[in-house]
Scaffold this motif. Structure first.
Motif, PDB file in Angstrom:
ATOM      1  N   ASP A 114      49.630-109.888  37.258  1.00 37.86           N
ATOM      2  CA  ASP A 114      50.798-110.159  38.141  1.00 37.86           C
ATOM      3  C   ASP A 114      52.094-109.658  37.556  1.00 37.86           C
ATOM      4  OD1 ASP A 114      50.266-111.674  35.890  1.00 37.86           O
ATOM      5  OD2 ASP A 114      49.493-113.353  36.939  1.00 37.86           O
ATOM      6  N   ASN A 115      52.088-108.703  36.598  1.00 37.05           N
ATOM      7  CA  ASN A 115      53.396-108.049  36.031  1.00 37.05           C
ATOM      8  C   ASN A 115      52.911-106.886  35.241  1.00 37.05           C
ATOM      9  OD1 ASN A 115      53.224-108.642  33.082  1.00 37.05           O
ATOM     10  ND2 ASN A 115      52.624-110.820  33.793  1.00 37.05           N
ATOM     11  N   GLY A 116      54.218-106.021  35.208  1.00 36.45           N
ATOM     12  CA  GLY A 116      53.752-104.842  34.564  1.00 36.45           C
ATOM     13  C   GLY A 116      53.473-104.656  33.135  1.00 36.45           C
ATOM     14  N   SER A 117      53.733-105.670  32.278  1.00 35.18           N
ATOM     15  CA  SER A 117      53.187-105.614  31.006  1.00 35.18           C
ATOM     16  C   SER A 117      51.668-105.956  31.092  1.00 35.18           C
ATOM     17  CB  SER A 117      54.052-106.665  30.277  1.00 35.18           C
ATOM     18  OG  SER A 117      55.377-106.429  30.142  1.00 35.18           O
ATOM     19  N   SER A 118      51.288-106.719  31.735  1.00 39.42           N
ATOM     20  CA  SER A 118      49.917-106.962  31.741  1.00 39.42           C
ATOM     21  C   SER A 118      49.252-106.055  32.259  1.00 39.42           C
ATOM     22  CB  SER A 118      49.542-108.526  32.628  1.00 39.42           C
ATOM     23  OG  SER A 118      49.874-108.331  33.820  1.00 39.42           O
ATOM     24  N   TYR A 149      59.009 -97.284  27.026  1.00 41.76           N
ATOM     25  CA  TYR A 149      59.127 -98.657  27.327  1.00 41.76           C
ATOM     26  C   TYR A 149      58.223 -99.026  28.128  1.00 41.76           C
ATOM     27  CZ  TYR A 149      60.411-103.378  28.763  1.00 41.76           C
ATOM     28  OH  TYR A 149      60.430-104.707  28.934  1.00 41.76           O
ATOM     29  N   HIS A 150      57.239 -99.907  27.742  1.00 36.66           N
ATOM     30  CA  HIS A 150      55.934-100.259  28.872  1.00 36.66           C
ATOM     31  C   HIS A 150      55.899-101.917  28.561  1.00 36.66           C
ATOM     32  CE1 HIS A 150      54.610 -96.121  28.809  1.00 36.66           C
ATOM     33  NE2 HIS A 150      54.755 -96.192  27.427  1.00 36.66           N
ATOM     34  N   GLY A 151      57.117-102.517  28.523  1.00 37.25           N
ATOM     35  CA  GLY A 151      56.769-103.970  28.733  1.00 37.25           C
ATOM     36  C   GLY A 151      56.984-104.577  27.339  1.00 37.25           C
ATOM     37  N   ALA A 254      49.460 -93.136  33.289  1.00 39.00           N
ATOM     38  CA  ALA A 254      50.806 -93.019  33.782  1.00 39.00           C
ATOM     39  C   ALA A 254      51.290 -94.194  34.210  1.00 39.00           C
ATOM     40  CB  ALA A 254      50.767 -92.111  35.027  1.00 39.00           C
ATOM     41  N   ASP A 255      52.452 -94.629  33.490  1.00 39.81           N
ATOM     42  CA  ASP A 255      53.244 -96.227  33.814  1.00 39.81           C
ATOM     43  C   ASP A 255      53.916 -95.943  34.832  1.00 39.81           C
ATOM     44  OD1 ASP A 255      54.824 -98.374  33.663  1.00 39.81           O
ATOM     45  OD2 ASP A 255      54.987 -98.277  31.473  1.00 39.81           O
ATOM     46  N   GLU A 256      53.739 -96.041  36.094  1.00 35.95           N
ATOM     47  CA  GLU A 256      54.412 -95.705  37.270  1.00 35.95           C
ATOM     48  C   GLU A 256      55.215 -97.013  37.701  1.00 35.95           C
ATOM     49  OE1 GLU A 256      55.113 -92.958  39.414  1.00 35.95           O
ATOM     50  OE2 GLU A 256      53.822 -91.439  38.752  1.00 35.95           O
ATOM     51  N   ILE A 257      55.214 -97.990  36.758  1.00 35.90           N
ATOM     52  CA  ILE A 257      55.786 -99.352  36.991  1.00 35.90           C
ATOM     53  C   ILE A 257      57.215 -99.239  37.772  1.00 35.90           C
ATOM     54  CG2 ILE A 257      56.276-101.576  36.278  1.00 35.90           C
ATOM     55  CD1 ILE A 257      53.921-101.322  34.363  1.00 35.90           C
ATOM     56  N   ALA A 258      58.012 -98.649  37.131  1.00 32.91           N
ATOM     57  CA  ALA A 258      59.439 -98.061  37.501  1.00 32.91           C
ATOM     58  C   ALA A 258      59.733 -97.081  38.544  1.00 32.91           C
ATOM     59  CB  ALA A 258      60.360 -98.011  36.136  1.00 32.91           C
ATOM     60  N   THR A 259      58.602 -96.099  38.290  1.00 30.57           N
ATOM     61  CA  THR A 259      58.824 -94.759  39.075  1.00 30.57           C
ATOM     62  C   THR A 259      58.190 -94.751  40.542  1.00 30.57           C
ATOM     63  OG1 THR A 259      57.243 -94.084  37.655  1.00 30.57           O
ATOM     64  CG2 THR A 259      59.513 -93.409  36.975  1.00 30.57           C
ATOM     65  N   SER A 283      53.767-101.548  39.627  1.00 35.28           N
ATOM     66  CA  SER A 283      54.254-103.115  39.778  1.00 35.28           C
ATOM     67  C   SER A 283      55.536-102.891  40.267  1.00 35.28           C
ATOM     68  CB  SER A 283      54.107-103.811  38.368  1.00 35.28           C
ATOM     69  OG  SER A 283      54.528-105.300  38.662  1.00 35.28           O
ATOM     70  N   LYS A 284      56.486-103.680  39.803  1.00 40.27           N
ATOM     71  CA  LYS A 284      57.880-103.286  40.378  1.00 40.27           C
ATOM     72  C   LYS A 284      58.075-103.276  41.876  1.00 40.27           C
ATOM     73  CE  LYS A 284      60.419-103.213  36.293  1.00 40.27           C
ATOM     74  NZ  LYS A 284      60.080-102.481  35.082  1.00 40.27           N
ATOM     75  N   GLY A 285      58.239-102.019  42.551  1.00 39.16           N
ATOM     76  CA  GLY A 285      58.415-101.750  43.962  1.00 39.16           C
ATOM     77  C   GLY A 285      57.207-102.233  44.629  1.00 39.16           C
TER      78      GLY A 285
HETATM   79  C1  LIG Z   1      59.573-103.198  33.662  1.00 38.27           C
HETATM   80  C2  LIG Z   1      58.367-102.059  33.292  1.00 38.27           C
HETATM   81  C3  LIG Z   1      57.412-102.485  32.646  1.00 38.27           C
HETATM   82  C4  LIG Z   1      57.034-104.117  32.439  1.00 38.27           C
HETATM   83  O1  LIG Z   1      56.942-104.841  33.543  1.00 38.27           O
HETATM   84  P1  LIG Z   1      57.014-106.410  33.694  1.00 38.27           P
HETATM   85  O2  LIG Z   1      56.889-106.605  34.928  1.00 38.27           O
HETATM   86  O3  LIG Z   1      58.816-106.865  33.354  1.00 38.27           O
HETATM   87  O4  LIG Z   1      56.226-106.712  32.640  1.00 38.27           O
HETATM   88  C5  LIG Z   1      56.452-101.688  31.971  1.00 38.27           C
HETATM   89  N1  LIG Z   1      56.729-100.425  32.011  1.00 38.27           N
HETATM   90  C6  LIG Z   1      57.847 -99.956  32.813  1.00 38.27           C
HETATM   91  C7  LIG Z   1      58.132 -98.442  32.679  1.00 38.27           C
HETATM   92  C8  LIG Z   1      58.755-100.825  33.418  1.00 38.27           C
HETATM   93  O5  LIG Z   1      60.065-100.246  33.973  1.00 38.27           O
END
Ligand SMILES: *Cc1c(COP(=O)(O)O)cnc(C)c1O
Length: 452
Positions: A114-118, A149-151, A254-259, A283-285
């Protein structure tokens, strides 16, 4: 009774806001938002704020997007949540079927949180356990880039490298192998990101040579290191990472949470490099910024290493209560419906040059603007003390924060990262809003610089 409540006062009585020095709120009290529409947020006094940071980068298609809201409402009346072990539902199955078609080759097994960090934690555990169960138990370490940055949870912080978030916790963080990230603004090789050969990849080669055999995975924010300053780097770096990961049998996460979801102009940032990671975090989008949801997607190869008789003890014993939440899935499906029409992509392609040129034209003649960098509709402006030497301002001046406060007064929600002002608006932003927010940002920047 509601009428008598001082909302700002009660907020401060009870709430400890994220990523904030609460004492700052004496000068700048919390802004209590009542409703949103498109890129606009309206506070309880009716004042409008242009949300050009997409409310921490998650709002993809505007606040209260009618299609996403409708999908969510319908789902809420049908099924709000169900345990996801042994149970499933049509929404999440449809979501996986559709995402699998859009993801890079080979990514087809989905795990939800339920979130990016997890999601980052899950990806790391998955990679570690894979090697424990496939005859390479010595692979216990992780690599990550400088300025990553990964959370914010402990493992996610460990792979991150922004001192602002990690420094105090160092004694309790994991020992991560650090690879020098590309720094295209202050390139040590005096190249620029449009025509270099990623000479900076040398450090990655060194670290892989030294530590490759002990490493399970390297985590990377593809093309855009977000929270540590919106640092944009070329796709070639990712191609090289993919190759070296293959060579040393290291997973590429690949941390595509933001991208993800067209933030960089393509569905996923790795698409620019035409590569497929072993694990991708989303996550995010994903839900358009509606519901907290994250996905960790991986290959059959990794999945199969966990697939065996129960008593072999190979299962991935990882769970989150809200894993696979139906409300989140309903929003994500609505996002994909909108993206399927192709209009958003056209809009980005059309608006990208306009926005980028506008920002360059208005900012580059300011003495303290070191660089304007952009990818997709994201544009970042790095302010420096000295344009020639690229020397930064003292963080004690809190220049970005001064600009933030000024812009809020004028109805624009910027949230600079240190002295990097950036725009990462909902993808539906129109020209007249671009004009307005850029004018406000320029005015506030000039004022704040004058007051230094
Ligand atoms: C926001 C973000 C995270 C963490 O996501 P959260 O939902 O805030 O825990 C991880 N990696 C990147 C690249 C982010 O931008």
């Amino acid at each position: 009774m509601e009428n008598n409540i001082d909302w700002q006062k009660e907020d401060l009585n009870y709430i400890w806001h994220p990523c904030s020095q609460m004492k700052d709120y004496e000068q700048l009290p919390p802004i209590v938002i009542e409703r949103g529409e498109g890129i606009n947020l309206y506070d309880i006094n009716g004042k409008c704020y242009k949300d050009v940071v997409s409310s921490w980068w998650c709002n993809l298609l505007g606040h209260c997007n009618p299609e996403i809201s409708a999908s969510l409402k319908k789902q809420a009346d049908k099924l709000e949540h169900v345990i996801f072990a042994n149970f499933s539902h049509k929404g999440i199955i449809s979501l996986c079927m559709r995402l699998a078609k859009l993801l890079p080759n080979g990514l087809k097994k989905f795990n939800f949180s339920d979130n990016g960090s997890s999601a980052i934690e899950m990806a790391m555990k998955m990679s570690f356990q894979y090697f424990q169960q496939t005859g390479k138990p010595e692979k216990t370490r992780f690599m990550a880039l400088t300025d990553a940055y990964h959370g914010e949870t402990i493992a996610a912080l460990s792979v991150g490298a922004c001192d602002l978030y990690t420094k105090i916790y160092k004694p309790i963080l994991m020992d991560v192998i650090r690879v020098q990230a590309p720094d295209c603004f202050r390139c040590p090789f005096n190249k620029n990101r449009e025509n270099c050969s990623c000479e900076c990849f040398k450090d990655a080669e060194l670290q892989f040579e030294k530590y490759g055999t002990q490493t399970a995975a390297i985590l990377v924010e593809p093309l855009l290191q977000g929270s540590c300053g919106m640092r944009v780097y070329p796709p070639l770096y990712l191609k090289k990472l993919r190759e070296i990961c293959n060579k040393y049998d290291v997973h590429l996460i690949a941390d595509e949470i933001a991208t993800g979801f067209y933030r960089t102009g393509k569905m996923f940032a790795v698409n620019h490099a035409d590569i497929s990671p072993d694990i991708m975090c989303l996550s995010k989008g994903l839900t358009g910024g509606y519901m907290p949801m994250a996905a960790v997607v991986t290959t059959d190869k990794i999945y199969n290493a966990f697939y065996d008789d129960y008593l072999k003890g190979k299962a991935f014993m990882h769970s989150h209560t809200y894993s696979g939440n139906p409300l989140g899935a309903s929003c994500a499906l609505a996002v994909l419906d909108i993206l399927d029409k192709g209009e958003i992509q056209e809009h980005i392609n059309k608006m990208r040059p306009y926005f980028n040129n506008l920002i360059k034209e208005k900012f580059l003649n300011i003495d303290n603007v070191g660089e304007v960098r952009s990818i997709g509709l994201i544009n970042a402006i790095e302010l420096v003390k000295n344009k020639d030497t690229k020397e930064a301002f003292s963080p004690n001046l809190r220049l970005g924060y001064q600009i933030y406060k000024k812009a809020l007064k004028k109805g624009v929600l910027l949230r600079p990262l240190g002295d990097v002002i950036y725009f990462n608006p909902p993808l539906i932003i129109e020209k007249q809003d671009m004009d307005f927010v850029v004018d406000v940002a320029v005015e506030c920047t000039k004022e704040a610089l004058k007051e230094l």
